[in-house]
Structure formats: C-alpha cells, structure tokens
Write an enzyme that holds these catalytic residues in place. Structure first.
Site, PDB file in Angstrom:
ATOM      1  N   ASP A 152      -8.824  15.905  20.542  1.00  0.00           N
ATOM      2  CA  ASP A 152      -9.821  14.973  20.000  1.00  0.00           C
ATOM      3  C   ASP A 152     -10.733  15.710  19.006  1.00  0.00           C
ATOM      4  O   ASP A 152     -11.591  15.086  18.370  1.00  0.00           O
ATOM      5  CB  ASP A 152     -10.615  14.281  21.108  1.00  0.00           C
ATOM      6  CG  ASP A 152     -11.392  15.250  21.974  1.00  0.00           C
ATOM      7  OD1 ASP A 152     -11.197  16.480  21.848  1.00  0.00           O
ATOM      8  OD2 ASP A 152     -12.201  14.771  22.799  1.00  0.00           O
ATOM      9  N   SER A 153     -10.507  17.041  18.827  1.00  0.00           N
ATOM     10  CA  SER A 153     -11.126  17.759  17.704  1.00  0.00           C
ATOM     11  C   SER A 153     -10.661  17.152  16.381  1.00  0.00           C
ATOM     12  O   SER A 153     -11.241  17.450  15.334  1.00  0.00           O
ATOM     13  CB  SER A 153     -10.785  19.253  17.761  1.00  0.00           C
ATOM     14  OG  SER A 153      -9.393  19.451  17.922  1.00  0.00           O
ATOM     15  N   ASP A 170      -4.878  14.458  23.908  1.00  0.00           N
ATOM     16  CA  ASP A 170      -6.229  14.492  24.478  1.00  0.00           C
ATOM     17  C   ASP A 170      -6.708  13.056  24.737  1.00  0.00           C
ATOM     18  O   ASP A 170      -6.670  12.209  23.831  1.00  0.00           O
ATOM     19  CB  ASP A 170      -7.185  15.140  23.457  1.00  0.00           C
ATOM     20  CG  ASP A 170      -8.034  16.255  24.048  1.00  0.00           C
ATOM     21  OD1 ASP A 170      -7.975  16.490  25.263  1.00  0.00           O
ATOM     22  OD2 ASP A 170      -8.751  16.901  23.248  1.00  0.00           O
ATOM     23  N   LYS A 191      -4.408  15.406  28.325  1.00  0.00           N
ATOM     24  CA  LYS A 191      -5.484  16.313  28.732  1.00  0.00           C
ATOM     25  C   LYS A 191      -6.767  15.521  28.884  1.00  0.00           C
ATOM     26  O   LYS A 191      -7.001  14.566  28.113  1.00  0.00           O
ATOM     27  CB  LYS A 191      -5.683  17.430  27.687  1.00  0.00           C
ATOM     28  CG  LYS A 191      -6.772  18.431  28.078  1.00  0.00           C
ATOM     29  CD  LYS A 191      -6.749  19.700  27.234  1.00  0.00           C
ATOM     30  CE  LYS A 191      -7.400  19.556  25.880  1.00  0.00           C
ATOM     31  NZ  LYS A 191      -8.804  19.122  25.939  1.00  0.00           N
ATOM     32  N   GLU A 204     -11.152  16.092  30.173  1.00  0.00           N
ATOM     33  CA  GLU A 204     -12.211  17.067  30.446  1.00  0.00           C
ATOM     34  C   GLU A 204     -12.825  16.841  31.826  1.00  0.00           C
ATOM     35  O   GLU A 204     -12.928  15.701  32.293  1.00  0.00           O
ATOM     36  CB  GLU A 204     -13.302  16.980  29.359  1.00  0.00           C
ATOM     37  CG  GLU A 204     -12.788  17.368  27.977  1.00  0.00           C
ATOM     38  CD  GLU A 204     -13.864  17.333  26.892  1.00  0.00           C
ATOM     39  OE1 GLU A 204     -15.057  17.095  27.221  1.00  0.00           O
ATOM     40  OE2 GLU A 204     -13.513  17.547  25.714  1.00  0.00           O
ATOM     41  N   GLU A 263     -12.732  26.785  28.268  1.00  0.00           N
ATOM     42  CA  GLU A 263     -13.368  26.877  26.957  1.00  0.00           C
ATOM     43  C   GLU A 263     -14.727  27.557  27.061  1.00  0.00           C
ATOM     44  O   GLU A 263     -15.589  27.136  27.846  1.00  0.00           O
ATOM     45  CB  GLU A 263     -13.518  25.468  26.334  1.00  0.00           C
ATOM     46  CG  GLU A 263     -14.216  25.529  24.972  1.00  0.00           C
ATOM     47  CD  GLU A 263     -14.071  24.273  24.131  1.00  0.00           C
ATOM     48  OE1 GLU A 263     -13.232  23.413  24.459  1.00  0.00           O
ATOM     49  OE2 GLU A 263     -14.815  24.164  23.149  1.00  0.00           O
TER      50      GLU A 263
HETATM   51  N1  LIG Z   1     -13.375  23.022  14.374  1.00  0.00           N
HETATM   52  C1  LIG Z   1     -13.444  22.987  15.714  1.00  0.00           C
HETATM   53  N2  LIG Z   1     -13.100  24.061  16.438  1.00  0.00           N
HETATM   54  C2  LIG Z   1     -13.174  24.029  17.796  1.00  0.00           C
HETATM   55  O1  LIG Z   1     -12.824  25.048  18.433  1.00  0.00           O
HETATM   56  C3  LIG Z   1     -13.612  22.837  18.429  1.00  0.00           C
HETATM   57  C4  LIG Z   1     -13.949  21.729  17.626  1.00  0.00           C
HETATM   58  N3  LIG Z   1     -13.880  21.840  16.283  1.00  0.00           N
HETATM   59  N4  LIG Z   1     -14.348  20.544  18.170  1.00  0.00           N
HETATM   60  C5  LIG Z   1     -14.168  20.352  19.569  1.00  0.00           C
HETATM   61  C6  LIG Z   1     -14.503  21.572  20.306  1.00  0.00           C
HETATM   62  C7  LIG Z   1     -15.970  21.961  20.182  1.00  0.00           C
HETATM   63  N5  LIG Z   1     -15.893  23.378  20.263  1.00  0.00           N
HETATM   64  C8  LIG Z   1     -16.952  24.247  20.034  1.00  0.00           C
HETATM   65  C9  LIG Z   1     -17.991  23.875  19.222  1.00  0.00           C
HETATM   66  C10 LIG Z   1     -19.040  24.732  18.963  1.00  0.00           C
HETATM   67  C11 LIG Z   1     -19.048  25.993  19.523  1.00  0.00           C
HETATM   68  C12 LIG Z   1     -20.182  26.899  19.225  1.00  0.00           C
HETATM   69  O2  LIG Z   1     -21.075  26.573  18.510  1.00  0.00           O
HETATM   70  N6  LIG Z   1     -20.154  28.117  19.775  1.00  0.00           N
HETATM   71  C13 LIG Z   1     -21.069  29.188  19.469  1.00  0.00           C
HETATM   72  C14 LIG Z   1     -21.442  29.962  20.722  1.00  0.00           C
HETATM   73  C15 LIG Z   1     -22.492  29.313  21.511  1.00  0.00           C
HETATM   74  C16 LIG Z   1     -23.026  30.252  22.561  1.00  0.00           C
HETATM   75  O3  LIG Z   1     -22.885  31.474  22.393  1.00  0.00           O
HETATM   76  O4  LIG Z   1     -23.580  29.771  23.577  1.00  0.00           O
HETATM   77  C17 LIG Z   1     -20.374  30.183  18.540  1.00  0.00           C
HETATM   78  O5  LIG Z   1     -21.034  30.738  17.656  1.00  0.00           O
HETATM   79  O6  LIG Z   1     -19.156  30.382  18.718  1.00  0.00           O
HETATM   80  C18 LIG Z   1     -18.007  26.366  20.342  1.00  0.00           C
HETATM   81  C19 LIG Z   1     -16.946  25.498  20.595  1.00  0.00           C
HETATM   82  C20 LIG Z   1     -14.520  23.824  20.398  1.00  0.00           C
HETATM   83  N7  LIG Z   1     -13.768  22.724  19.812  1.00  0.00           N
HETATM   84  C1  LIG Z   2     -10.295  22.887  21.712  1.00  0.00           C
HETATM   85  C2  LIG Z   2      -9.206  22.155  22.419  1.00  0.00           C
HETATM   86  C3  LIG Z   2      -8.950  22.702  23.797  1.00  0.00           C
HETATM   87  C4  LIG Z   2      -9.497  20.678  22.460  1.00  0.00           C
HETATM   88  O1  LIG Z   2      -9.794  20.080  23.455  1.00  0.00           O
HETATM   89  C5  LIG Z   2      -9.415  19.951  21.189  1.00  0.00           C
HETATM   90  O2  LIG Z   2      -8.929  20.514  20.188  1.00  0.00           O
HETATM   91  O3  LIG Z   2      -9.804  18.784  21.177  1.00  0.00           O
HETATM   92 MG   LIG Z   3     -10.532  18.110  23.055  1.00  0.00          MG
END
Ligand SMILES: Nc1nc(=O)c2c([nH]1)NC[C@@H]1CN(c3ccc(C(=O)N[C@@H](CCC(=O)O)C(=O)O)cc3)CN21
Ligand SMILES: CC(C)C(=O)C(=O)O
Ligand SMILES: [Mg+2]
Length: 291
Positions: free
Chosen positions: A71-72, A110, A140, A142, A208
């Site tokens: 769903d990303s 998803d 899948k 959540e 994740e």
């Molecule tokens: N482009 C994209 N990549 C992804 O991996 C992803 C999506 N979209 N959309 C659905 C989810 C959302 N996800 C995410 C979104 C944001 C962060 C994030 O901002 N992480 C911070 C760390 C935060 C912390 O340290 O607490 C980072 O800088 O990685 C992580 C996963 C993973 N998935």
């Molecule tokens: C990041 C993966 C596990 C996901 O759920 C997505 O791409 O939607």
């Molecule tokens: Mg997802």
C-alpha cells in the site's frame, strides 16, 4: 567433491541450486510452502514491492522470488502523502497488474487501511477479493496481537497471510514514523506480537523499523521467516520499496534504504534529451519516419 555441506555454509543452498528461492532453477510459481522450506535451509531471500505489470516483469526476470504489492503505492505510485487513503479497489487493480506481469514470483497483496480493521469477517471479504479478482497468492495486513483473529480466519479459509509488526504505517496518525520496540516494555510487546501472528498461522512476518538486536531475537525465536525493513541484517528476508531502491521516489527516503540506481536522474535526462530533440528538430529523423 565439495568440502562444505550446504548446512555448514552461512548462506545454505541446495548443491544444485534447484530449490533456492533466489538463483534456483524452478520456473513454476513460488508458494508459501517454498518459503517455509527456505527457513529450514537457512536461506535468506529478497522481496521488492511492485505496483504495475511492467516493473514486476523486470523483477520477475531478475529472479526476485516474492513481490509485495504494497500500500506504499499510495505515496510511491498514486500521489497520496501516506498509505492511509489507499482503497481496496486500488489495491485490487494494482495487484492484478502485478500478477499479470509475473510468472514465478509469489505475489503478496497488501490489505489497505480500513479493509480489515472492522474484524475477521471484513478481513475475509477483502482478502477474498484480492485472491479472486487479482489472483494474489497471499495477503499482508498490519498488526500483531490486535490482528490475531483476522489472521486466523483468513488462514483457516485457505488464504496465506504475511503479518506486519513494528512500525505499521497505516497507524501513522496514532504512532508517527518512529522506531518501535525500543526499551524493555516495547521489546516485550514486539515479541508477543511476533508470537501471536505465528500462532494465528501467518506464513511470514514483516518487522519494520525495529532495533537489529530485537529483530535478530524474533528471527531466532520464530519458526516462520521474518522479513526486515530497517530491522538489521539478521532477519530471514529483506524488503525494500522499489522506487526507493532505484532512486525514483524523490524527496527524503528512510535511512534504511540502500539506493542501487538513480532512475530519477536517468529518466529526467532522457526526458530532457527528447524535449531538446523535438524543439531543435533532431527527432524524428528519416529512420523514424514512414512513407
Ligand atoms: N517510499 C517509501 N518507503 C518506505 O519504506 C515506506 C513508504 N514509502 N510508505 C509506507 C511505509 C512508511 N515507511 C516509513 C516511513 C518513514 C520512515 C521514517 O521517517 N524513518 C526515519 C526514522 C525515524 C526514527 O528514527 O524514529 C528515518 O529517517 O529513516 C520510516 C519508514 C516505510 N514504508
Ligand atoms: C514497506 C512494506 C513492508 C509495505 O508494507 C509496503 O510497501 O506497503
Ligand atoms: Mg504496506
């Protein structure tokens, strides 16, 4: 004669590679049973997201054994800010395209926000659509303990389920995008969630954005494979969002991403070259014309 048996090598593979999820010789579509056997062999495997038939066919030909129609797609393909607005109609349409574009990969669809939270019956109705209309091999959803009943009914009904715990982006409005499982209490909760989804019958679980040490512990504890994203190197499998991995997403990407190509640059340059040819009159040439 080879000196090391498959079981002694860190990345165990059958000697002829015929069964390996990646690099194996099999041509039929991969099943959840093949995934279970890979964990027994200690084989690590890659998963990528895909949202359309063309991209999925590239990854299928590259030998990627499992593809997630994530769903990303919401933020990576459809232009939403988050995954929250994505509908079951949209996921069914994208999943059907990915299934059509592939012949070997196991396709996991998803379930989007709002399509299973009401309870097991709603989850079964949604998952059944994905299986019947899109042709996915698994779905899948959540949630750990909170999704136990949904996972259980789907599995009892013959629909394989991949679970997803740790950071669950459909709950962004409640939890933000923060590392999960930090601290003793949160770590204990993550372990309970992992055991709950295994007990409910999930064939694999996405971890994740959880600390690497905790993801390693979950991976050792469970008999089903763990699929990490921002969860360190010890999970059984790794997943990345394909547009992140290929440098197409644009803007800030999570820090766990490794970028293997810069398609944004490649595509932008190609578009500019085309535009300049048209404006300058150097495309089309005689060879591109019909008479
Ligand atoms: N482009 C994209 N990549 C992804 O991996 C992803 C999506 N979209 N959309 C659905 C989810 C959302 N996800 C995410 C979104 C944001 C962060 C994030 O901002 N992480 C911070 C760390 C935060 C912390 O340290 O607490 C980072 O800088 O990685 C992580 C996963 C993973 N998935
Ligand atoms: C990041 C993966 C596990 C996901 O759920 C997505 O791409 O939607
Ligand atoms: Mg997802």
């Amino acid at each position: 004669m080879t000196q090391l048996s498959a079981a002694q090598t860190p990345q165990a593979k059958p000697s002829d590679g015929s069964k390996a999820l990646y690099g194996g010789k099999g041509t039929r579509r991969i099943t959840v049973r093949d995934i279970a056997l890979a964990k027994e062999r200690g084989e690590k495997w890659p998963m990528l997201t895909a949202y359309d038939a063309m991209t999925a066919s590239v990854f299928d030909e590259a030998g990627i054994p499992v593809m997630l129609v994530g769903d990303s797609a919401g933020n990576c393909h459809l232009g939403y800010d988050t995954t929250v607005p994505v509908t079951l109609d949209e996921m069914t349409m994208l999943s059907a395209a990915v299934v059509r574009g592939t012949s070997r990969a196991l396709i996991v669809g998803d379930l989007p926000f709002g399509s299973y939270q009401e309870g097991p019956v709603q989850a079964l109705r949604s998952a059944t659509r994905m299986v019947k209309e899109a042709g996915v091999g698994a779905v899948k959803l959540e949630g750990g303990e909170r999704s136990y009943d949904q996972i259980r009914l789907l599995v009892e009904s013959g629909i394989p389920v991949m679970a997803h715990i740790g950071l669950t982006p459909q709950s962004v409005n409640a939890m933000g995008y923060r590392v999960q499982g930090r601290g003793e209490e949160a770590a204990a909760q993550l372990l309970r969630d992992a055991k709950a989804v295994q007990d409910a019958g999930a064939f694999a679980v996405v971890l994740e954005l959880v600390p690497a040490e905790l993801a390693a512990e979950v991976t050792r504890t469970l008999h089903i494979p763990t699929v990490g994203i921002g969860a360190g190197s010890e999970t059984d499998a790794q997943v990345l969002v394909w547009t992140d991995m290929l440098g197409l997403t644009g803007g800030r990407v999570p820090k766990f991403v490794k970028q293997y190509a810069d398609l944004r640059e490649v595509m932008g340059n190609a578009a500019k070259a085309f535009a300049e040819d048209v404006v300058g009159g150097t495309f089309p040439l005689e060879e591109h014309s019909v008479h």
